[in-house]
Write an enzyme that holds these catalytic residues in place. Structure first.
Site, PDB file in Angstrom:
ATOM      1  N   GLU A 157     -75.146  76.455  47.900  1.00  0.00           N
ATOM      2  CA  GLU A 157     -74.882  76.439  46.296  1.00  0.00           C
ATOM      3  C   GLU A 157     -75.200  77.655  45.713  1.00  0.00           C
ATOM      4  O   GLU A 157     -76.409  78.085  45.882  1.00  0.00           O
ATOM      5  CB  GLU A 157     -75.840  75.115  45.912  1.00  0.00           C
ATOM      6  CG  GLU A 157     -75.396  74.964  44.434  1.00  0.00           C
ATOM      7  CD  GLU A 157     -76.373  73.898  43.940  1.00  0.00           C
ATOM      8  OE1 GLU A 157     -76.317  73.267  42.572  1.00  0.00           O
ATOM      9  OE2 GLU A 157     -77.245  73.182  44.722  1.00  0.00           O
ATOM     10  N   LYS A 185     -69.249  71.134  40.544  1.00  0.00           N
ATOM     11  CA  LYS A 185     -70.480  70.112  40.528  1.00  0.00           C
ATOM     12  C   LYS A 185     -70.300  69.053  39.482  1.00  0.00           C
ATOM     13  O   LYS A 185     -69.992  69.390  38.390  1.00  0.00           O
ATOM     14  CB  LYS A 185     -71.688  70.789  40.783  1.00  0.00           C
ATOM     15  CG  LYS A 185     -72.772  70.039  41.229  1.00  0.00           C
ATOM     16  CD  LYS A 185     -74.176  70.731  41.123  1.00  0.00           C
ATOM     17  CE  LYS A 185     -75.444  69.952  41.512  1.00  0.00           C
ATOM     18  NZ  LYS A 185     -76.486  71.009  41.572  1.00  0.00           N
ATOM     19  N   CYS A 213     -74.520  69.528  46.457  1.00  0.00           N
ATOM     20  CA  CYS A 213     -75.909  69.186  46.354  1.00  0.00           C
ATOM     21  C   CYS A 213     -75.851  67.787  45.731  1.00  0.00           C
ATOM     22  O   CYS A 213     -75.711  66.801  46.574  1.00  0.00           O
ATOM     23  CB  CYS A 213     -76.855  70.160  45.601  1.00  0.00           C
ATOM     24  SG  CYS A 213     -78.511  69.784  45.798  1.00  0.00           S
TER      25      CYS A 213
END
Length: 177
Positions: free
Chosen positions: A49, A122, A158
């Protein structure tokens, strides 16, 4: 989206230690590890990330000039991968997206043959403990699956993996069988 019609996929995970704000140094790490992965026979190399910007970027995300530089750096890495002979490896790079006019996004770019062929933003932005992503980023709302070498690859970042009924559940629903 079908990127390459093979049925075998060799992948590499590049656990690098980028420095927050060092786009040039982090790009060099990405290029070196992509070269290593390609030389090992990998077809896909996956970086952490925000590998290009370092993580957590915190208030750097709010600087328009840094967002523009990050996006430009992804395009430069794509070009350099192709020019150095590693354009055939699908390279998944975490970076800060958003232009001068757009709000910042925690994103990944899928790079292939010198181009960014897809991006993912994300969805779930943590805002607890050391995380302040809700303040720094705008959440994404689209899932991403690419077919590469005959294998469907679902992308998540994540926190997106940990949320019930989040992007992973959507990816699972998109997968036949």
């Amino acid at each position: 989206k079908t990127l390459f019609p093979y049925t075998t996929l060799f992948r590499s995970l590049a656990q690098i230690n980028p420095t927050v704000g060092d786009l040039e140094g982090n790009a060099a790490l990405i290029l070196a590890h992509a070269e290593s992965a390609a030389n090992s026979g990998a077809h896909v190399v996956l970086f952490p990330e925000m590998a290009l910007t370092g993580y957590p970027v915190e208030d750097l995300a709010l600087r328009q000039t840094f967002r523009v530089a990050s996006k430009s750096a992804v395009l430069d890495v794509a070009d350099r991968l192709a020019n150095q002979g590693f354009g055939e490896i699908l390279t998944v790079i975490g970076y800060l997206d958003g232009s001068a006019e757009q709000k910042p996004q925690n994103a990944v770019a899928l790079v292939y043959r010198g181009e960014v062929v897809a991006t993912y933003v994300k969805h779930h932005l943590p805002n607890y403990g050391v995380f302040d992503e809700f303040r720094n980023f705008v959440a994404g709302d689209r899932s991403l699956v690419v077919r590469f070498h005959g294998v469907d690859i679902g992308i998540a970042i994540c926190e997106d993996i940990w949320v019930d009924d989040g992007p992973v559940a959507e990816l699972k629903a998109r997968t036949p069988g």
